[in-house]
Design an enzyme around this catalytic site. Structure first.
Site, PDB file in Angstrom:
ATOM      1  NE  ARG A 100       6.881   5.369   0.596  1.00 60.43           N
ATOM      2  CZ  ARG A 100       6.834   4.788   1.796  1.00 60.43           C
ATOM      3  NH1 ARG A 100       6.393   3.545   1.894  1.00 60.43           N
ATOM      4  NH2 ARG A 100       7.216   5.435   2.879  1.00 60.43           N
TER       5      ARG A 100
ATOM      6  CE  LYS B  52       4.044  15.637   5.608  1.00 53.43           C
ATOM      7  NZ  LYS B  52       4.563  14.325   6.031  1.00 53.43           N
TER       8      LYS B  52
END
Length: 527
Positions: free
Chosen positions: A384, A307
């Protein structure tokens, strides 16, 4: 939140063990002018503030208070331009009543929702903090016409808002003021065992929300996967009559072929822990089996797709376990409430998403526990991957319905903003159940489509699927990915709470999801 892990943390930080103040709630039917205490708080709408041609209040409650104060209330409120709008509040020290102070709190044009009355409770808590009050009474200027059910919900929401409003997470501060509030009397909304039970329920759920908030607020150097597992085990120990814990190590997860989850965990020096709590009622038959699955990334660096840049929010990526906080908070509340007729599994695949030579690389192919293969085209779409194995595990428990909760996508925040969670499910019945539960809790959810045609962007040339799509409709493609790991016979819902789990203005967690989950479980129970 009690911390059971005593080992030294990075930075040698340990949270202070702060006991939360216990507030005693009581429902009373007494004349408000006879009530004696620190603050008499009156919830008023804009309509309640209407005056006649002689500048006298038309509302009977305000008229009574103003009469005893010789017109001073109307005079002062006029000077302060208090009109009853949402967000307005004023506390006045006026002699002539049993209470030391009178507080008026604006409810807007009208007030009928749980969120409005929870807001009233929060405003009452703020006034009590400022005045260092020990005792408060809360009354609505207009409660005529409320049904018995509405009165129960209103009192419950006020109590919940007060508990949450008085809470401050000061565990990491060297100096903090301790709230003085000890008792809250709710006037004019009835009395009796049904109302007392509802107030106790509000306290249980609010306490669980505070627990959830503190989990999310805890920094990643303190709340490691091991610490999160320890917190889960402690819940099971506290309510061992109805809850049991099974904490799986990486080796045990390997035996279960959880390659997707373990692929995310591989880079971190802190080992993963797979958390499974199970609630079974003390007695009686079970009519429904449910599972609550929470994303449990105690820190998310993004992995090799690190990030970076403005808005990446890496500095608050401790919140990436917000789904697990909702699930464990619900477990704690249900351990106290003990509903009958329902079995609930609470499942969290906890780990960190870090960077190292042992970590998952972009382009790697990993294999989930149902045998499906995933080409990792973005290591920052890791939540996920952990949920995939958690959902397969949940289905293997023989449950009828599953709700998963995750701080999954920035796309959902772009779509719905910071206050609303996105809901995805192929089941209209399950959507109806959860949205009706949210009407009671006051939390905001919005159902979004599971557009099957978008799955085209999730296809891989070398594996069964990739883990991220084209970039458009990112919240939808994330939900479609999760759907690949749920048995078709099981009703399933995915909740993306990336927005409402965190209050940017307060720089603190909200405890979002817990009250709705508890309400939903109770609706599936024999009560």
């Amino acid at each position: 939140m009690a911390h059971t892990v005593a080992r030294a943390t990075l930075g040698l930080t340990q949270p202070a063990n702060i006991e939360h103040p216990k507030i005693s709630f009581a429902a009373k039917e007494i004349d408000l002018v006879e009530w004696k205490g620190d603050i008499l708080a009156v919830g008023v709408t804009e309509k309640d503030m209407t005056k006649d041609e002689n500048s006298k209040f038309q509302n009977s409650v305000l008229k009574k208070i103003d009469g005893l104060l010789g017109g001073l209330l109307a005079e002062v409120l006029s000077e302060e331009n208090f009109t009853g709008k949402v967000g307005q509040s004023t506390v006045l020290r006026l002699s002539g009543l049993g209470s030391k102070r009178v507080g008026l709190i604006g409810l807007g044009k009208s007030a009928s929702t749980p969120a409005a009355f929870s807001g009233l409770g929060e405003a009452v808590a703020a006034a009590a903090k400022t005045a260092q009050a020990n005792s408060v009474a809360v009354v609505l200027a207009s409660s005529e016409g409320l049904s018995n059910e509405s009165k129960l919900r209103t009192a419950s929401s006020i109590a919940s808002g007060t508990v949450l409003g008085i809470h401050e997470d000061n565990r990491y501060k060297t100096e903090s003021k301790k709230p003085q509030l000890k008792s809250v009397d709710i006037l004019g909304l009835g009395t009796g065992p049904e109302l007392e039970k509802k107030l106790k329920y509000a306290e249980d759920v609010s306490s669980a929300m505070i627990f959830g908030r503190e989990l999310v607020n805890s920094p990643a150097n303190v709340l490691t996967p091991a610490a999160l597992a320890a917190e889960a085990s402690k819940i099971a120990s506290l309510y061992s009559d109805v809850l049991s814990a099974n904490i799986l190590t990486a080796e045990q997860c390997k035996e279960l072929k959880m390659g997707s989850y373990l692929g995310v965990a591989a880079a971190s020096a802190n080992p993963p822990y797979f958390i499974h709590l199970c609630y079974k009622p003390p007695s009686g038959p079970i009519k429904a089996k449910l599972a609550l699955v929470g994303k449990g990334l105690t820190f998310d660096s993004g992995g090799y797709n690190i990030k970076t840049g403005t808005g990446c929010s890496i500095e608050i990526m401790k919140i990436d376990m917000g789904g697990s906080a909702a699930v464990l908070g619900a477990a704690r509340a249900l351990g106290q409430i003990k509903p009958s007729g329902v079995e609930v599994h609470f499942i969290v695949a906890s780990c960190e998403n870090m960077i190292s030579g042992t970590g998952m690389r972009p382009g790697d192919i990993i294999t989930a526990s149902n045998g499906k293969t995933i080409e990792v085209n973005n290591t920052d779409a890791e939540g996920r991957l952990t949920l995939a194995d958690a959902l397969v595990y949940a289905c293997n428990q023989g449950v009828d319905k599953i709700i998963d909760l995750a701080t999954l996508t920035g796309a959902c925040v772009v779509a719905l903003g910071p206050s609303i969670a996105g809901v995805f499910t192929p089941s209209d019945d399950l959507a109806k159940e959860v949205l009706e539960a949210s009407d009671v809790s006051g939390e905001k959810f919005w159902r979004l489509p599971l557009e099957e045609s978008y799955w085209e962007s999730m296809k891989s040339g070398v594996a069964d699927m990739v883990n991220t799509g084209s970039g458009q409709g990112g919240a939808i493609t994330a939900a479609l990915f999760l759907k690949q790991f749920v048995d078709e016979k099981v009703q399933w819902m995915h909740i993306d709470l990336a927005g409402p789990v965190w209050n940017e203005k307060k720089h603190a967690a909200t405890g979002f999801g817990i009250s709705t989950l508890v309400e939903w479980v109770l609706r599936n129970s024999s009560k």
